[in-house]
Design a protein around this motif. Sequence first.
Motif, PDB file in Angstrom:
ATOM      1  N   THR A  18       0.833  -1.206   0.000  1.00 48.28           N
ATOM      2  CA  THR A  18       0.000   0.000   0.000  1.00 48.28           C
ATOM      3  C   THR A  18       0.865   1.253   0.000  1.00 48.28           C
ATOM      4  N   CYS A  19       1.908   1.234   0.797  1.00 55.23           N
ATOM      5  CA  CYS A  19       2.840   2.371   0.848  1.00 55.23           C
ATOM      6  C   CYS A  19       3.538   2.571  -0.494  1.00 55.23           C
ATOM      7  N   LEU A  20       3.975   1.470  -1.100  1.00 55.01           N
ATOM      8  CA  LEU A  20       4.688   1.566  -2.376  1.00 55.01           C
ATOM      9  C   LEU A  20       3.777   2.092  -3.486  1.00 55.01           C
ATOM     10  N   VAL A  21       2.535   1.620  -3.516  1.00 53.97           N
ATOM     11  CA  VAL A  21       1.583   2.099  -4.534  1.00 53.97           C
ATOM     12  C   VAL A  21       1.336   3.593  -4.389  1.00 53.97           C
ATOM     13  N   ALA A  22       1.356   4.059  -3.132  1.00 56.63           N
ATOM     14  CA  ALA A  22       1.124   5.479  -2.878  1.00 56.63           C
ATOM     15  C   ALA A  22       2.374   6.324  -3.109  1.00 56.63           C
ATOM     16  N   GLY A  23       3.483   5.674  -3.491  1.00 55.99           N
ATOM     17  CA  GLY A  23       4.697   6.421  -3.806  1.00 55.99           C
ATOM     18  C   GLY A  23       5.676   6.568  -2.670  1.00 55.99           C
ATOM     19  N   GLY A  24       5.496   5.835  -1.592  1.00 56.57           N
ATOM     20  CA  GLY A  24       6.394   5.941  -0.448  1.00 56.57           C
ATOM     21  C   GLY A  24       7.146   4.648  -0.217  1.00 56.57           C
ATOM     22  N   VAL A  25       8.269   4.752   0.450  1.00 54.96           N
ATOM     23  CA  VAL A  25       9.059   3.582   0.822  1.00 54.96           C
ATOM     24  C   VAL A  25       9.296   3.661   2.325  1.00 54.96           C
ATOM     25  N   PRO A  26       8.585   2.894   3.108  1.00 58.01           N
ATOM     26  CA  PRO A  26       8.680   3.035   4.568  1.00 58.01           C
ATOM     27  C   PRO A  26       9.996   2.519   5.123  1.00 58.01           C
ATOM     28  N   ASP A  27      10.471   3.167   6.150  1.00 60.79           N
ATOM     29  CA  ASP A  27      11.584   2.644   6.923  1.00 60.79           C
ATOM     30  C   ASP A  27      11.055   1.592   7.890  1.00 60.79           C
ATOM     31  N   LEU A  28      11.951   0.737   8.356  1.00 61.02           N
ATOM     32  CA  LEU A  28      11.586  -0.313   9.304  1.00 61.02           C
ATOM     33  C   LEU A  28      12.356  -0.111  10.601  1.00 61.02           C
ATOM     34  N   GLU A  29      11.641  -0.160  11.717  1.00 57.97           N
ATOM     35  CA  GLU A  29      12.272  -0.012  13.032  1.00 57.97           C
ATOM     36  C   GLU A  29      12.542  -1.396  13.620  1.00 57.97           C
ATOM     37  N   LEU A  30      13.814  -1.692  13.851  1.00 59.95           N
ATOM     38  CA  LEU A  30      14.224  -2.985  14.381  1.00 59.95           C
ATOM     39  C   LEU A  30      14.760  -2.817  15.800  1.00 59.95           C
ATOM     40  N   ALA A  31      14.538  -3.809  16.629  1.00 62.14           N
ATOM     41  CA  ALA A  31      15.168  -3.806  17.944  1.00 62.14           C
ATOM     42  C   ALA A  31      16.683  -3.851  17.753  1.00 62.14           C
ATOM     43  N   GLY A  72      22.250   3.419   0.313  1.00 60.09           N
ATOM     44  CA  GLY A  72      22.848   2.942  -0.928  1.00 60.09           C
ATOM     45  C   GLY A  72      22.565   1.483  -1.191  1.00 60.09           C
ATOM     46  N   ALA A  73      23.383   0.884  -2.058  1.00 65.04           N
ATOM     47  CA  ALA A  73      23.151  -0.491  -2.493  1.00 65.04           C
ATOM     48  C   ALA A  73      23.244  -1.475  -1.340  1.00 65.04           C
ATOM     49  N   ARG A  74      24.150  -1.196  -0.412  1.00 64.41           N
ATOM     50  CA  ARG A  74      24.300  -2.105   0.709  1.00 64.41           C
ATOM     51  C   ARG A  74      23.007  -2.156   1.537  1.00 64.41           C
ATOM     52  N   GLY A  75      22.433  -1.004   1.775  1.00 64.07           N
ATOM     53  CA  GLY A  75      21.190  -0.949   2.527  1.00 64.07           C
ATOM     54  C   GLY A  75      20.049  -1.596   1.784  1.00 64.07           C
ATOM     55  N   ALA A  76      19.987  -1.376   0.472  1.00 64.17           N
ATOM     56  CA  ALA A  76      18.909  -1.961  -0.320  1.00 64.17           C
ATOM     57  C   ALA A  76      18.966  -3.486  -0.280  1.00 64.17           C
ATOM     58  N   GLY A  77      20.175  -4.044  -0.319  1.00 61.91           N
ATOM     59  CA  GLY A  77      20.315  -5.495  -0.277  1.00 61.91           C
ATOM     60  C   GLY A  77      19.826  -6.080   1.027  1.00 61.91           C
ATOM     61  N   ARG A  78      20.163  -5.425   2.117  1.00 62.28           N
ATOM     62  CA  ARG A  78      19.741  -5.960   3.404  1.00 62.28           C
ATOM     63  C   ARG A  78      18.228  -5.827   3.585  1.00 62.28           C
ATOM     64  N   TYR A  79      17.679  -4.720   3.136  1.00 62.07           N
ATOM     65  CA  TYR A  79      16.230  -4.510   3.183  1.00 62.07           C
ATOM     66  C   TYR A  79      15.536  -5.601   2.361  1.00 62.07           C
ATOM     67  N   ALA A  80      16.055  -5.843   1.159  1.00 63.02           N
ATOM     68  CA  ALA A  80      15.455  -6.848   0.285  1.00 63.02           C
ATOM     69  C   ALA A  80      15.533  -8.240   0.881  1.00 63.02           C
ATOM     70  N   ARG A  81      16.662  -8.543   1.521  1.00 64.80           N
ATOM     71  CA  ARG A  81      16.804  -9.870   2.116  1.00 64.80           C
ATOM     72  C   ARG A  81      15.832 -10.062   3.280  1.00 64.80           C
ATOM     73  N   LEU A  82      15.574  -9.004   4.039  1.00 70.96           N
ATOM     74  CA  LEU A  82      14.577  -9.118   5.103  1.00 70.96           C
ATOM     75  C   LEU A  82      13.208  -9.441   4.509  1.00 70.96           C
ATOM     76  N   LEU A 128      16.056   0.571   9.590  1.00 72.59           N
ATOM     77  CA  LEU A 128      16.441  -0.081   8.343  1.00 72.59           C
ATOM     78  C   LEU A 128      15.775   0.677   7.199  1.00 72.59           C
ATOM     79  N   SER A 129      16.586   1.240   6.311  1.00 72.39           N
ATOM     80  CA  SER A 129      16.057   2.079   5.232  1.00 72.39           C
ATOM     81  C   SER A 129      16.450   1.532   3.870  1.00 72.39           C
ATOM     82  N   LEU A 130      15.498   1.545   2.950  1.00 72.25           N
ATOM     83  CA  LEU A 130      15.773   1.069   1.598  1.00 72.25           C
ATOM     84  C   LEU A 130      16.505   2.118   0.769  1.00 72.25           C
ATOM     85  N   THR A 131      16.270   3.374   1.057  1.00 73.20           N
ATOM     86  CA  THR A 131      16.787   4.446   0.198  1.00 73.20           C
ATOM     87  C   THR A 131      17.928   5.240   0.818  1.00 73.20           C
ATOM     88  N   GLY A 132      18.153   5.099   2.104  1.00 68.12           N
ATOM     89  CA  GLY A 132      19.098   6.000   2.753  1.00 68.12           C
ATOM     90  C   GLY A 132      20.509   5.504   2.870  1.00 68.12           C
TER      91      GLY A 132
END
Length: 437
Positions: A72-85, A117-127, A111-115
């Motif tokens: 829903t967030c992606l369709v609306a044009g946003g990429v949410p951050d994720l809060e991890l312990a 770089g590629a390293r962050g995107a990979g970890r976000y994607a793997r989650l 955990l941010s997909l956009t903030g």
Amino acid sequence: TMASPPHPDPPAIPSDDPWDDPLPVQPAWEGAEGQQAWGGEEATEEEEEEMTGVNPPAMASSLAAFFTSLLTCLVAGGVPDLELASLRTGNTAAGGADGAPTRLGRATTTLSLTGRGARGAGRYARLLMAGAAAHEALSTGRCLTQRDLYYSFKCVGVGGVTPASAATAVTDLQAYFRAPRAAFGVVAAARGSVGGQVWLGMAGAEEGDPAWADASAEPAGRPLPGDPAALARLATRTDAAFLLIIEKDAVFRRLCEDRVWEGLPGGAVLVTSNGWPAAGVRNFITRLRAANPAALDTVLGVCDWNPAGVGILCAYKYGTRRAALGCGAEGDEEGGGAEGAGVDAHALPSLGWVGLRSLRLAAAPPEASQALTPRDRAMAASLGGRALAGHPAWTAELEVMTGSGLKAELEAVDAVGGLGSLTAALVEDAVAGAWAA
């Protein structure tokens, strides 16, 4: 600003550590659970977990809601951050003068997909991929291993794929949902054994039923299952006075062959995890003691005389920060508290260190020891300054190690005194109460 996907807990105290820093694996003992390679089956199956109270349908629903909200967030044009312990060392408290089990604090990390770089995107994607695989496993009643995830990542071309990154993906999933690994259908390979004066059977079996197996009749003990469901079906019966936790499988086998329990008043049960304590083994110990409350009053650890061995005993004694994921806040007996510090439910604060200790090496020739490495010294300093603060007998042993610059393995006792010397030494020290509390 887009809303974050549904989260089981409100955001806690943000931490200032960058989310994409690797989990610290040295020199602190708390990070040692990330150091072992795929020796038996999994890369980091030693990450502990609370295996009771797992509800697969509820977690499957939570994962489905998570992905629905994310889309829903992606369709609306946003990429949410994720809060991890946060699993950083600074967000934990363990050991010390009060001997308390490991507690995980309330700090979180983003955990941010956009903030990042590629390293962050990979970890976000793997989650996300780990979450999707977990949803499939829970929905179909199947089990999932970290090795399954590793090959899934490779086959779809997710970047930065290593066995360690697959382990991190599972840990990130745990840290987001504040839940144990077993809640996602992720199981460990069997990596432990039990021996000595204990009977094992299926839950509900009657006494005298042939399904009960006498572990003392097995010269190499009996293997323990890694699957939480199989572990939950395992019943135990013992009246032994001692519980011996053995670092290494080879020494465990030697002590079983020597029937060490026959030399101990009241007898003994022996348990090993073949190195770093696996989730199933620690869970088994908890269940074993709960099912036999009149037995196993004395819990003793047997490890190599080196900082790594002491670190392993510390993991049994105080627990680990990952084990606290999914546990309730302090004072929350029901578990799953919305905020506060989780407490490792499998910690054994009363565990004493019976061997190998420096007095048993006093007469050994230099050839029985090896030189400490810089890593050994760093680990010893970390243990003495943090986990073992307030435990003078343990820190004194570490000081002898670092002062001599030497370390030794358990097998050195047999090499010096002949086969059976190690067993005799452990029996003598246990009977005399000569262990470090």
